[in-house]
Design an enzyme around this catalytic site. Structure first.
Site, mmCIF file in Angstrom:
data_model
loop_
_atom_site.group_PDB
_atom_site.id
_atom_site.type_symbol
_atom_site.label_atom_id
_atom_site.label_comp_id
_atom_site.label_asym_id
_atom_site.label_seq_id
_atom_site.Cartn_x
_atom_site.Cartn_y
_atom_site.Cartn_z
ATOM 1 N N SER A 1 -24.701 6.599 -17.032
ATOM 2 C CA SER A 1 -23.895 6.424 -18.244
ATOM 3 C C SER A 1 -24.677 6.871 -19.480
ATOM 4 C CB SER A 1 -23.414 4.975 -18.339
ATOM 5 O OG SER A 1 -22.386 4.845 -19.290
ATOM 6 N N ASP B 1 -13.845 6.554 -11.691
ATOM 7 C CA ASP B 1 -14.477 5.907 -12.844
ATOM 8 C C ASP B 1 -13.414 5.634 -13.905
ATOM 9 O OD1 ASP B 1 -15.880 5.272 -15.201
ATOM 10 O OD2 ASP B 1 -17.581 6.524 -14.631
ATOM 11 N N HIS C 1 -17.083 2.839 -12.440
ATOM 12 C CA HIS C 1 -18.236 3.241 -13.239
ATOM 13 C C HIS C 1 -19.538 2.569 -12.780
ATOM 14 C CE1 HIS C 1 -20.030 4.907 -16.890
ATOM 15 N NE2 HIS C 1 -20.553 3.718 -17.149
#
Length: 294
Positions: A132, A232, A272
């Site tokens: 991320s 995600d 995610h």
């Protein structure tokens, strides 16, 4: 292969300037062995995502054959941006660990890497893995010599870090202006970017990593792997596709014989954070990169 684990500080700036270190009890003797350095995500601000988020991935990796080529693994923490609206653990304005603003995050990451390079003398023989916003930070390490003039006097640029041989970006954020624009209907996204980088969108663009002259900045980079799950729900495929295209425009090739290789690994069935919570697929990708570099 047996590893020992410990958490140690790399700086005295705050309680979050530490890293978790995994070292083999019998280090590999080959000059081709390699280090792994992991950078946690969490939108630059989430206190519940820590260096431990890579534990499942590391566990899977250390039970596989590529583990015999690993000289060490470090998973980094770094100072976080303010999050005063966090539902259970709001940040205090008096906490040095939770009032960071760019370039504090990248300064911490560079400080940690330099600490490891000075202590263990591995130079550029390491792979950076970032999840991320950790993917943003990973590419910012490689981008370090290409910052705009507003950062020329910052501590980050004064740190003589050798960039890695390879970067693995996982569920990454690569272009901040387009990211915030895509999620304009969700104020949280603009909020955490502003907490991390301020409100000046020119700074967002400067801090982004999609459009960089890697020939000037990251001259020894050999491989980039973009990993992203089609499921995600927090970061869409538009970010990895943006990065993939930009790498191609800068001369990175997706064939095995290329001097500077790019790969796009699409996962399915994982949200995610589930990519690192499960860890198995990510460990497989890391193992493949280790194999190519060793």
């Amino acid at each position: 292969m047996s590893f020992t684990s410990t958490t140690i500080p790399y700086s005295t700036l705050s309680s979050l300037n530490n890293l978790t270190l995994h070292l083999p009890t019998s280090p590999p003797q080959s000059a081709q062995s390699i280090w792994l350095i992991c950078i946690r995500g969490g939108a630059w601000c989430d206190p519940f995502i820590t260096s431990a988020c890579f534990d499942a991935t590391i566990k899977h990796l250390l039970s596989s054959s590529p583990a015999s080529h690993i000289s060490g693994i470090a998973s980094l923490n770094y100072r976080l941006s303010p999050y005063p609206s966090h539902p259970t653990d709001p940040s205090s304005p008096h906490d040095p660990a939770r009032n960071a603003k760019h370039p504090d995050h990248i300064t911490d990451v560079l400080t940690a890497i330099l600490f490891l390079q000075d202590k263990y003398k591995f130079g550029d023989r390491y792979i950076l893995i970032g999840h991320s916003c950790g993917a943003t930070l990973a590419f910012q390490v490689a981008k370090k010599r290409y910052w705009g003039k507003q950062y020329e006097s910052t501590e980050a640029l004064e740190l003589n870090v050798e960039p890695p041989l390879a970067i693995i970006g996982v569920e990454g954020i690569y272009d901040l202006p387009t990211f915030v624009s895509e999620y304009a209907h969700e104020p949280f996204y603009r909020g955490f970017v502003e907490h991390a980088f301020g409100r000046d969108e020119a700074v967002w663009k400067e801090a982004s990593v999609a459009d960089v002259d890697w020939e000037e900045s990251w001259t020894d980079g050999r491989e980039v792997v973009i990993v992203h799950s089609e499921d995600d729900k927090l970061v869409s495929l538009k970010q990895p596709e943006r990065m993939w295209k930009a790498l191609g425009e800068r001369g990175w090739k997706d064939d095995e014989g290329a001097e500077r290789r790019r790969r796009f690994v699409k996962l399915t069935g994982l949200d995610h954070d589930e990519v690192w919570e499960d860890g198995k697929a990510l460990a497989g990708v890391i193992g493949e990169v280790i194999g190519r570099l060793t």
